[in-house]
Design an enzyme around this catalytic site. Sequence first.
Site, PDB file in Angstrom:
ATOM      1  N   GLY A 230       0.760  -1.082   0.032  1.00 42.87           N
ATOM      2  CA  GLY A 230      -0.096   0.121  -0.019  1.00 42.87           C
ATOM      3  C   GLY A 230       0.849   1.315   0.117  1.00 42.87           C
ATOM      4  O   GLY A 230       2.074   1.292   0.102  1.00 42.87           O
ATOM      5  N   HIS A 250      11.474  11.795   7.963  1.00 44.61           N
ATOM      6  CA  HIS A 250      12.455  13.019   7.559  1.00 44.61           C
ATOM      7  C   HIS A 250      12.255  13.279   5.951  1.00 44.61           C
ATOM      8  O   HIS A 250      12.803  14.395   5.381  1.00 44.61           O
ATOM      9  CB  HIS A 250      14.016  12.799   7.868  1.00 44.61           C
ATOM     10  CG  HIS A 250      14.626  11.680   7.156  1.00 44.61           C
ATOM     11  ND1 HIS A 250      15.885  11.742   7.231  1.00 44.61           N
ATOM     12  CD2 HIS A 250      14.187  10.570   6.607  1.00 44.61           C
ATOM     13  CE1 HIS A 250      16.267  10.635   6.307  1.00 44.61           C
ATOM     14  NE2 HIS A 250      15.319  10.015   6.030  1.00 44.61           N
TER      15      HIS A 250
END
Length: 341
Positions: A230, A250
């Site tokens: 997914g 990040h």
Amino acid sequence: MSASQSPQPTPDAIMQLGLGFWGSKTLLSACELGLFSELAAGPLGLEQLSERFRLHPRAARDFLDALVALGMLAREGDRYANTAATDTFLDRAKPTYIGGMLEMANARLYPFWGSLTEALRTGELQNEAKGGGQSFFAALYADPARLEGFLKAMTGLSLGAARAIAEKFPWSKYRTFVDVGTAQGGLPVQVALAHPHLTGAGFDLPVVGPVFEDYVRANGLSERLQFRPGSFFEDPIPGADVVVMGHILHDWDLEEKRLLIAKAYDALPEGGAFIAFDAVIDDERRENAFGLLMSLNMLIETPGGFDYTGADCVAWMREAGFRDARVEHLVGPDSMIVATK
Ligand SMILES: C[S@@+](CC[C@H](N)C(=O)[O-])C[C@H]1O[C@@H](n2cnc3c(N)ncnc32)[C@H](O)[C@@H]1O
């Protein structure tokens, strides 16, 4: 002490840092050539190495001796050998190989970082996607060999943090976990090996599935670890007692970070835990140079990604509804932020 009594400053540290790319590129070229993998079979002399790697006589001796002086090779008599560290971590045939990251640094990051000044001025990424080219993940995932190399590089990069999380987090309180953006499954494997009562899943883009499943099978964990395909922007994150995101937040801008944290919250039951780990920057932003440079690497690599302090992440987690958010150091530059729903 008055200024007149201060010791004379020396330029040593400046020169060492300023010309640090000499040593860095020497190591990266050795990885590109496969020098450490070749030496894993045993020491070799100058002539043998020159022949095997087609090194020019003008370059060969300086290249190999520079690696000795840099602590990356040992030399006994006239033969060169791996050190204990280069043998463990830079031999492609060993499961502890982390050179995938350095191969990527050599092939991609080294040239892209040459445009750092432009990135500093424009705020624009400097990789394949510069000027509207293919995005990093799209370019990577279009080529199966590069994809596999990158996913393996992630395992090497995150192995220390994954083992520390397996050891430091109170896993006995939980039964299921999902690692979001799992890559090869480095974290789920370490956690499942250390805690036989747990079952877990690795969630990632569908194309990652076969690489994850091979690695899990090789570690004898197919019964307890499952791949869930997914996209974390288009699909819900699969539900579990613990949601982990390693080196994910990040990569994305602030709005996307907040969305991912909110999705982690939705995936958890009451009392469930969220673990995010990265090279978390110290709150004063003056100590964790690796975390700060990683953030510049995100400037080079992504449209809006940046690394963050523990205080930043705790605040975003609280805004999303989490309680008890806290920062805990793992290994080297990496820390985790743990929060409870
Ligand atoms: C920097 S890697 C981190 C891998 C691993 N968690 C670690 O710490 O080593 C980022 C991961 O996010 C995955 N990823 C990128 N976009 C994604 C998306 N939209 N949905 C799910 N995973 C995604 C990538 O395939 C890759 O495995």
